[in-house]
Motif scaffolding. Structure first.
Motif, PDB file in Angstrom:
ATOM      1  N   THR A 127       0.937  -1.073  -0.004  1.00 40.60           N
ATOM      2  CA  THR A 127      -0.016  -0.055  -0.250  1.00 40.60           C
ATOM      3  C   THR A 127       1.308   0.854   0.134  1.00 40.60           C
ATOM      4  O   THR A 127       1.795   1.327   0.948  1.00 40.60           O
ATOM      5  N   GLY A 153       0.408   4.863   0.370  1.00 41.65           N
ATOM      6  CA  GLY A 153      -0.891   5.234   1.163  1.00 41.65           C
ATOM      7  C   GLY A 153      -1.514   5.000   1.673  1.00 41.65           C
ATOM      8  O   GLY A 153      -3.036   4.525   0.984  1.00 41.65           O
ATOM      9  N   ALA A 198      -4.440   3.588  -4.221  1.00 41.73           N
ATOM     10  CA  ALA A 198      -5.756   4.387  -4.310  1.00 41.73           C
ATOM     11  C   ALA A 198      -5.911   6.251  -3.897  1.00 41.73           C
ATOM     12  O   ALA A 198      -5.917   6.165  -4.984  1.00 41.73           O
ATOM     13  N   HIS A 231     -10.361   8.716 -10.050  1.00 36.43           N
ATOM     14  CA  HIS A 231     -11.723   9.346  -9.126  1.00 36.43           C
ATOM     15  C   HIS A 231     -11.176   9.319  -7.519  1.00 36.43           C
ATOM     16  O   HIS A 231     -12.836   9.703  -7.329  1.00 36.43           O
ATOM     17  N   LYS A 232     -10.204   9.608  -7.004  1.00 36.68           N
ATOM     18  CA  LYS A 232      -9.870  10.133  -5.806  1.00 36.68           C
ATOM     19  C   LYS A 232      -9.729  11.425  -5.991  1.00 36.68           C
ATOM     20  O   LYS A 232      -9.755  12.727  -5.114  1.00 36.68           O
TER      21      LYS A 232
HETATM   22  C1  LIG Z   1      -9.834   3.222  -0.833  1.00 37.04           C
HETATM   23  C2  LIG Z   1      -9.439   2.915  -1.290  1.00 37.04           C
HETATM   24  C3  LIG Z   1      -9.490   1.985  -1.525  1.00 37.04           C
HETATM   25  C4  LIG Z   1     -10.661   1.539  -2.180  1.00 37.04           C
HETATM   26  O1  LIG Z   1     -10.783   2.154  -3.633  1.00 37.04           O
HETATM   27  P1  LIG Z   1     -12.134   1.789  -3.678  1.00 37.04           P
HETATM   28  O2  LIG Z   1     -12.128   2.432  -5.641  1.00 37.04           O
HETATM   29  O3  LIG Z   1     -13.515   2.208  -3.639  1.00 37.04           O
HETATM   30  O4  LIG Z   1     -12.173   0.112  -4.076  1.00 37.04           O
HETATM   31  C5  LIG Z   1      -8.541   0.916  -1.524  1.00 37.04           C
HETATM   32  N1  LIG Z   1      -7.250   1.021  -1.049  1.00 37.04           N
HETATM   33  C6  LIG Z   1      -6.786   2.223  -0.127  1.00 37.04           C
HETATM   34  C7  LIG Z   1      -5.845   1.810   0.167  1.00 37.04           C
HETATM   35  C8  LIG Z   1      -7.518   3.232  -0.391  1.00 37.04           C
HETATM   36  O5  LIG Z   1      -7.706   3.865   0.397  1.00 37.04           O
END
Ligand SMILES: *Cc1c(COP(=O)(O)O)cnc(C)c1O
Length: 476
Positions: A242, A244, A273, A302-303
């Protein structure tokens, strides 16, 4: 509705949307409704005869808006941002109009081709290694997925398929079922719940790797677990790093982890993500160093990159790994130019023409505009951090690297739960908590595109006022 009415209603809708977003601060960020509120407000059956448009649009304010959590309010600081921008919304309209289902090149050549090129554009903005870029001759490349959760699942299933092939190559007598029972995947104890769920769906063990004092996975820790599992006869095959993390935006040490994965034939997937968007800024790009060891990499424009949901971008070094895992070849999908999509049809869900949103946003903001958006939001988080630091009653709970501040009142978890409850009950701002090292922590994420310094200052004033009230209460 005919085209003439659509023209009129469409223009009205654009006005409604612009008014909504321009005046969103005036709406309470979190709704007052109770569960089940909506059912009693609309009929129990769909109408038999057509209704009037006016009546439908009136009900948007009556029925829908009272139950909306306004993610794009500058008083929304919960979860992580959900991107939105006017160019992306316009592109989405066009996407709806074209309305193609892009499961093959022939099903709409522009849909397949633009997506591949947009993923290259974005990959280059992030300075991804050449291996991940499709170009005209590359073996890698990217596709849009609906969510990061799906991307992780796709990567895990592809890795599982590859692991079975590998195990059978050295011992053809082994059955798939027997190999499955030995597979083991790894991820951080801070990973998003969707990673664990991918393991459940994939039917494989998922071991949580403990994190260090900064909530990051170190190479050494993974290495020890892998060796232990190998000794026990298991087959380590997948690691989801991961960049972040969701609780505190921590970054796993992928420069250490990558070589360990490569040496043990473990597929390394990177879930970035939220933070992935920031890698378009040179000052944040070093956090992505080590991506060269990864088999797949995913983040959500999209975030944080102004492309409306849904747009989660997944790159792989070897498209054949994914294609091989999901290949289906029904006759109705065969066509003369089958090779032109270069096999990308076999990904899970490349359906709508989602790359239009990326194209509009990238062209209308430019790289500099996107970088400015990231930098502004990181600046606002730093501003909030310094407000918290200046108040001795509070503490910062994790390094503030991007747009997320984890903080708490020095004191018990109960005290912090009471503070969060006070904040969310007041509904002036909206936050969610997380747990770090057993502590109940408040997360303040800069979310809305229109958040300004004055909103952050106001939010902090509000929090300190509620804190003052809380500390006056006799039970504390
Ligand atoms: C937000 C997030 C997700 C989930 O993202 P989705 O697009 O809603 O599945 C996965 N991993 C991390 C690290 C996130 O911050």
């Amino acid at each position: 509705m005919d085209a003439a009415e659509f023209r009129r209603r469409g223009k009205e809708m654009v006005d409604y949307v612009a008014d909504y977003l321009e005046n969103i601060e005036k709406r309470q960020v979190y709704p007052d409704v109770e569960p089940g509120y909506l059912r009693s407000m609309i009929p129990t059956e769909a109408p038999l005869e057509p209704e009037l448009y006016e009546d439908v649009i009136k009900d948007v304010e009556r029925v829908i808006m009272p139950g909306v959590t306004h993610w794009h309010s500058p008083y929304f600081y919960a979860y992580f941002p959900a991107a939105t921008s006017f160019p992306a919304m316009l592109a989405d309209m066009l996407c709806g109009a074209i309305g193609c289902i892009g499961f093959s090149w022939a099903a709409s050549p522009a849909c397949t081709e633009l997506e591949t090129v947009m993923l290259d554009w974005l990959g280059k903005m992030l300075q991804l290694p050449e291996d991940f870029i499709a170009g005209t001759h590359g073996h890698g490349g990217g596709v849009i997925q609906g969510t990061a959760s799906e991307a992780t699942l796709v990567a895990l299933l592809a890795a599982r398929c590859k692991a079975v092939r590998l195990a059978q190559a050295s011992d053809p007598a082994r059955t798939e079922a027997e190999i499955f029972s030995k597979l083991v995947a790894y991820t951080s104890d801070q990973a998003h719940s969707s990673v664990e769920r991918a393991g459940l769906i994939g039917g494989v063990r998922m071991r949580k790797v403990p994190t260090d004092s900064k909530y990051a996975v170190k190479g050494e820790t993974l290495k020890n677990m892998v060796e232990e599992d190998k000794k026990a006869g298991l087959i380590p095959f997948f690691f989801c790093a991961t960049l972040g993390t969701t609780p505190s935006c921590a970054f796993d040490h992928i420069t250490e982890l990558g070589p360990i994965c490569n040496a043990n034939k473990i597929w390394m997937h990177i879930d970035a993500a939220y933070a992935g968007s920031a890698f378009i800024c040179p000052e944040f790009r070093p956090l992505l160093n080590g991506v060269e060891f990864a088999d797949s990499f995913n983040f959500n424009p999209h975030k944080w990159l102004l492309v409306n949901f849904d747009c989660s971008t997944l790159w792989v070094k070897k498209r054949s790994d994914i294609i091989g895992a999901f290949k289906m070849d029904p006759l109705y999908l065969k066509h003369e130019n089958q090779e032109s999509g270069r096999g990308f049809f076999f990904f899970f869900d490349r359906l709508r023409f989602r790359s239009l949103k990326m194209w509009f946003v990238f062209r209308l903001y430019g790289l500099t505009g996107l970088q400015a958006h990231i930098r502004k939001q990181v600046g606002l988080a730093k501003e909030f951090e310094s407000l918290v630091k200046a108040d001795k009653r509070f503490e910062i709970c994790a390094d503030v690297i991007m747009g997320l501040v984890c903080f708490r009142l020095q004191g018990s978890n109960e005290l912090n739960k009471a503070l969060l409850k006070k904040i969310n009950d007041a509904k002036q701002i909206h936050l969610v908590p997380c747990q770090l090292s057993g502590s109940f922590v408040l997360r303040f994420a800069i979310c809305a595109r229109t958040t300004e310094s004055r909103h952050v200052q106001e939010a902090w004033q509000h929090i300190t006022q509620l804190t003052f009230e809380l500390l006056q209460e006799p039970c504390h």
